[in-house]
Design an enzyme around this catalytic site. Structure first.
Site, PDB file in Angstrom:
ATOM      1  N   LYS A  68       0.698  -0.948  -0.283  1.00  0.00           N
ATOM      2  CA  LYS A  68      -0.225  -0.198   0.666  1.00  0.00           C
ATOM      3  C   LYS A  68       1.025   0.819   0.064  1.00  0.00           C
ATOM      4  O   LYS A  68       1.935   1.708   0.623  1.00  0.00           O
ATOM      5  CB  LYS A  68      -0.664  -0.081   1.384  1.00  0.00           C
ATOM      6  CG  LYS A  68      -1.926   0.908   1.324  1.00  0.00           C
ATOM      7  CD  LYS A  68      -2.530   1.928   2.856  1.00  0.00           C
ATOM      8  CE  LYS A  68      -1.959   3.127   2.612  1.00  0.00           C
ATOM      9  NZ  LYS A  68      -1.661   4.087   2.140  1.00  0.00           N
TER      10      LYS A  68
ATOM     11  N   GLU B 163       9.314   1.062  10.670  1.00  0.00           N
ATOM     12  CA  GLU B 163      10.557   1.739  10.521  1.00  0.00           C
ATOM     13  C   GLU B 163      10.198   3.267  11.151  1.00  0.00           C
ATOM     14  O   GLU B 163       9.288   3.886  10.165  1.00  0.00           O
ATOM     15  CB  GLU B 163      11.343   2.248   8.963  1.00  0.00           C
ATOM     16  CG  GLU B 163      11.142   1.041   7.986  1.00  0.00           C
ATOM     17  CD  GLU B 163      13.358   0.663   9.030  1.00  0.00           C
ATOM     18  OE1 GLU B 163      13.735   1.319  10.056  1.00  0.00           O
ATOM     19  OE2 GLU B 163      13.663  -1.038   8.895  1.00  0.00           O
TER      20      GLU B 163
ATOM     21  N   CYS C 244      13.259  10.469   7.406  1.00  0.00           N
ATOM     22  CA  CYS C 244      13.228   9.817   8.537  1.00  0.00           C
ATOM     23  C   CYS C 244      14.721  10.353   9.170  1.00  0.00           C
ATOM     24  O   CYS C 244      14.631  10.184  10.489  1.00  0.00           O
ATOM     25  CB  CYS C 244      12.581   8.723   8.646  1.00  0.00           C
ATOM     26  SG  CYS C 244      13.610   7.295   7.653  1.00  0.00           S
TER      27      CYS C 244
ATOM     28  N   GLU D 275       9.655  15.184  16.147  1.00  0.00           N
ATOM     29  CA  GLU D 275       9.766  15.064  14.436  1.00  0.00           C
ATOM     30  C   GLU D 275       8.921  16.130  13.226  1.00  0.00           C
ATOM     31  O   GLU D 275       7.955  16.238  13.731  1.00  0.00           O
ATOM     32  CB  GLU D 275       9.738  13.509  14.365  1.00  0.00           C
ATOM     33  CG  GLU D 275      10.413  13.453  12.370  1.00  0.00           C
ATOM     34  CD  GLU D 275      10.014  12.374  12.227  1.00  0.00           C
ATOM     35  OE1 GLU D 275       9.115  11.841  12.497  1.00  0.00           O
ATOM     36  OE2 GLU D 275      11.566  11.902  11.358  1.00  0.00           O
TER      37      GLU D 275
HETATM   38  P1  NAP Z   1       2.254   8.610   8.453  1.00  0.00           P
HETATM   39  O1  NAP Z   1       0.138   8.597   7.945  1.00  0.00           O
HETATM   40  O2  NAP Z   1       1.962   7.164   9.021  1.00  0.00           O
HETATM   41  O3  NAP Z   1       1.645   7.354   6.974  1.00  0.00           O
HETATM   42  C1  NAP Z   1       2.749   6.480   6.167  1.00  0.00           C
HETATM   43  C2  NAP Z   1       1.883   5.398   5.477  1.00  0.00           C
HETATM   44  O4  NAP Z   1       0.563   4.497   5.782  1.00  0.00           O
HETATM   45  C3  NAP Z   1       0.648   5.756   4.632  1.00  0.00           C
HETATM   46  O5  NAP Z   1       1.231   4.854   3.845  1.00  0.00           O
HETATM   47  C4  NAP Z   1      -0.521   6.170   5.587  1.00  0.00           C
HETATM   48  O6  NAP Z   1      -1.321   5.966   3.943  1.00  0.00           O
HETATM   49  C5  NAP Z   1      -0.339   4.952   5.868  1.00  0.00           C
HETATM   50  N1  NAP Z   1      -1.624   5.342   7.041  1.00  0.00           N
HETATM   51  C6  NAP Z   1      -1.341   6.305   7.866  1.00  0.00           C
HETATM   52  N2  NAP Z   1      -2.586   6.021   8.861  1.00  0.00           N
HETATM   53  C7  NAP Z   1      -2.803   5.175   9.010  1.00  0.00           C
HETATM   54  C8  NAP Z   1      -3.225   3.633   9.791  1.00  0.00           C
HETATM   55  N3  NAP Z   1      -4.106   4.105  10.380  1.00  0.00           N
HETATM   56  N4  NAP Z   1      -3.112   2.733   9.731  1.00  0.00           N
HETATM   57  C9  NAP Z   1      -2.256   1.969   8.543  1.00  0.00           C
HETATM   58  N5  NAP Z   1      -1.868   2.550   7.397  1.00  0.00           N
HETATM   59  C10 NAP Z   1      -2.054   4.079   8.105  1.00  0.00           C
HETATM   60  O7  NAP Z   1       2.784   8.918   7.859  1.00  0.00           O
HETATM   61  P2  NAP Z   1       1.776  11.125   7.034  1.00  0.00           P
HETATM   62  O8  NAP Z   1       1.571  11.565   8.249  1.00  0.00           O
HETATM   63  O9  NAP Z   1       2.135  10.644   6.192  1.00  0.00           O
HETATM   64  O10 NAP Z   1       3.344  11.856   8.061  1.00  0.00           O
HETATM   65  C11 NAP Z   1       3.802  12.125   8.851  1.00  0.00           C
HETATM   66  C12 NAP Z   1       4.703  12.132   9.506  1.00  0.00           C
HETATM   67  O11 NAP Z   1       4.749  10.638   9.423  1.00  0.00           O
HETATM   68  C13 NAP Z   1       6.038  12.719   9.317  1.00  0.00           C
HETATM   69  O12 NAP Z   1       6.246  13.890  10.508  1.00  0.00           O
HETATM   70  C14 NAP Z   1       7.387  11.522   9.826  1.00  0.00           C
HETATM   71  O13 NAP Z   1       7.129  11.853  11.704  1.00  0.00           O
HETATM   72  C15 NAP Z   1       6.729  10.064  10.002  1.00  0.00           C
HETATM   73  N6  NAP Z   1       7.204  10.109   7.956  1.00  0.00           N
HETATM   74  C16 NAP Z   1       8.217   9.099   8.088  1.00  0.00           C
HETATM   75  C17 NAP Z   1       9.040   8.318   7.493  1.00  0.00           C
HETATM   76  C18 NAP Z   1       9.778   7.532   7.361  1.00  0.00           C
HETATM   77  O14 NAP Z   1      10.224   6.910   6.514  1.00  0.00           O
HETATM   78  N7  NAP Z   1      10.179   6.995   8.470  1.00  0.00           N
HETATM   79  C19 NAP Z   1       8.799   8.441   6.234  1.00  0.00           C
HETATM   80  C20 NAP Z   1       7.467   9.548   6.241  1.00  0.00           C
HETATM   81  C21 NAP Z   1       6.609  10.109   6.950  1.00  0.00           C
HETATM   82  P3  NAP Z   1      -2.147   7.309   3.525  1.00  0.00           P
HETATM   83  O15 NAP Z   1      -1.309   8.578   3.918  1.00  0.00           O
HETATM   84  O16 NAP Z   1      -2.474   7.007   1.902  1.00  0.00           O
HETATM   85  O17 NAP Z   1      -3.322   7.949   4.311  1.00  0.00           O
END
Ligand code: NAP
Ligand code: MG
Length: 501
Positions: free
Chosen positions: A176, A251, A285, A388
């Protein structure tokens, strides 16, 4: 452009018929319309992956055959004419970085796991031991159907890191991608099937995380879930995976400390700090967002950081001269601005940045871009030093002794990466060993070795991707113990019950 879900070896409409747009964040224009996966599509994708695992050829092929196919995928990705451009447009990453890092590393990931598949013995015979006579074999087997959930920052590379180890080990996968950046993951599925991957082995279903991601993490048809994203969602994935006791690979976020020692070459160190923190507008990240500087060089280094940050060129991600593009969306830029406001309240105005850049080329959406922003003299317990931000914002904090630097660096819930900038290798190595982080770079950053493990200490995650450690996490172990007198059918098993002994 119109793209559909990739299920069971072909592009398919979502069961609901719904579609959603993906945007080029630099221009705010819609670049594609994509089928939006829902629960029925999750069921279809899992049925395909389940069938491919339980009855298909993939898990039954030899590791060498699988390796050959992974290499064919790598070759096709490498010669793909517009993969880098597709990624730059969908994610806002600069074409320069994507061409020299993301695409070659995605290609390298398939090759690295092909090598591991080929060179990791499927069975090991334990040497004879009279305390456990008989033959004892340890087998490595695939886990089954895996689910991968990935973020929007490095969409192609994150897809490669989930797909390559899973399929190399003989598993099947439902991936996904993030709704903001689904295009290169769908392209990867198409490329893989053109290379000969059997139907159902890799399915890609973009859809909302709260629906599709949650369904995958909780489904009894999924045998392992691997997630990259925020720590908050990582906690949720663990919760959802627990009723079925699925292994999770997480991760998550980071707040990585970059320690600059007083013996560092300041010019080189300033470059390393900017490189560590501001790649992809800070949306990495492992970004080095907490800069810890020894007091005697604090003022001089901070000044250098401000000068060098001002010289970074903003522009169109597709322009090879751009150092920095937009954030992944206007919303991400708003999120960064909100954190900058928190920082202003906590420590006063930043010494540079804190605004959208002026003078962007015509046609670019200024509100999606954000200047590199530096807060000076920040208490390590401040929110902007602990949470973060995932944008181009760093905090700079002074320290006096190496012990203090280590204590400050480790004072965080995260533990993804860390770094030491120093002219004294012995001193830097001694500090590196004391840092609670899955990766430590010395006089460097973002220097990935596809053979080395990647992952976090503490709340930055569970498990490791890449290298043989990543590969082995997609396998399960089976011990086959044979009675010492297996050939003599009459030999009784060792037992302490009744008359068996
Ligand atoms: P996120 O919400 O954790 O999203 C990452 C993935 O998880 C996306 O594919 C998202 O789908 C999905 N997702 C969201 N809510 C979910 C749930 N309840 N159950 C299962 N999957 C779910 O990250 P974001 O909100 O886009 O980014 C915000 C924060 O994520 C950043 O501030 C950063 O801290 C962190 N981040 C970390 C990394 C890393 O490499 N470690 C990368 C990106 C972001 P959809 O977005 O399609 O809904
Ligand atoms: Mg997009």
């Amino acid at each position: 452009m119109r793209t559909r879900l990739f299920i069971d070896g072909q592009f398919q409409e979502a069961a609901s018929g719904e579609i959603f747009p993906t945007r080029d964040p630099a221009r705010l224009t819609e670049i594609a319309h994509i089928s939006r996966a829902g629960l029925e599509d999750v069921d279809r994708a899992l049925a395909a992956a389940r069938h491919a695992f339980d009855h298909g050829p993939w898990p039954r092929m030899s590791p060498a055959e699988r390796a050959e196919l992974l290499r064919a995928i790598a070759d096709r990705l490498e010669s793909h004419p517009d993969l880098a451009e597709l990624e730059a447009r969908d994610s806002g990453g600069t074409i320069r970085r994507i061409s020299v890092m993301d695409v070659p590393w995605a290609v390298g990931t398939f090759r690295a796991f092909a090598d591991l598949a080929e060179h990791t013995p499927e069975e090991v015979d334990l040497p004879f031991d009279e305390r456990a006579p008989g033959r004892h074999v340890v087998r490595r087997e695939p886990i089954g159907v895996c689910a991968g959930i990935i973020p929007w920052n490095f969409p192609l590379l994150m897809a490669a890191w989930k797909v390559a180890p899973a399929i190399a080990a003989g598993n099947t996968l439902v991936l996904k991608p993030a709704c903001m950046t689904p295009l290169t993951a769908l392209e990867l599925a198409d490329v893989a099937h053109r290379a000969g991957l059997p139907p159902g082995v890799l399915n890609v279903i973009p859809g909302p995380g709260e629906v599709v991601g949650e369904a995958l993490a909780s489904s009894p048809l999924v045998d392992k879930v691997a997630f990259t994203g925020s720590t908050a969602v990582g906690r949720r994935i663990m919760e959802l995976a627990s009723p079925t006791v699925k292994p999770v690979l997480l991760e998550l976020g980071g707040k990585s400390a970059n320690i600059v020692l007083d013996d560092a070459d300041l010019d080189v160190a300033a470059g390393a700090v900017l490189w560590a923190a501001f790649i992809h507008a800070g949306q990495a990240c492992e970004a080095g967002t907490r800069v810890l500087v020894q007091r005697s060089i604090f003022e001089e280094l901070t000044q250098l950081l401000v000068e060098r940050a001002a010289a970074l060129r903003f522009g169109d991600p597709l322009d090879p001269d751009s150092d920095l593009g937009p954030l992944a969306s206007r919303d991400r830029a708003k999120h960064v601005a909100a954190y900058v406001a928190i920082g202003v309240g906590e420590v006063g105005p930043p010494i540079c940045g804190g605004a959208h850049p002026d003078g962007l080329p015509e046609g670019l959406d200024r509100e999606a871009f954000y200047l590199p922003t530096i807060f000076k003299d920040v208490d390590n317990r401040a929110r902007i030093a602990q949470e973060e931000i995932f944008g181009p914002v760093i905090t700079v904090t002074a320290f006096d002794t190496d012990d203090e630097a280590v204590a400050l660096a480790n004072d965080t819930i995260y533990g993804l990466a860390a770094g030491v900038q120093s002219g004294d290798v012995g001193r830097a190595r001694a500090i590196a060993r004391r840092l609670q982080a899955g990766t430590v770079w010395i006089n460097d950053w973002h220097a990935f070795d596809l053979r080395a493990p990647f992952g976090g200490y503490k709340q930055s995650g569970i498990g490791r991707e890449l290298g043989r450690w990543g590969f082995e996490s997609y396998q399960q172990l089976k011990h086959i113990g044979e009675n010492p007198a297996l050939e003599q059918a009459s030999h009784p098993p060792l037992a302490v019950l009744g008359n068996a002994v």
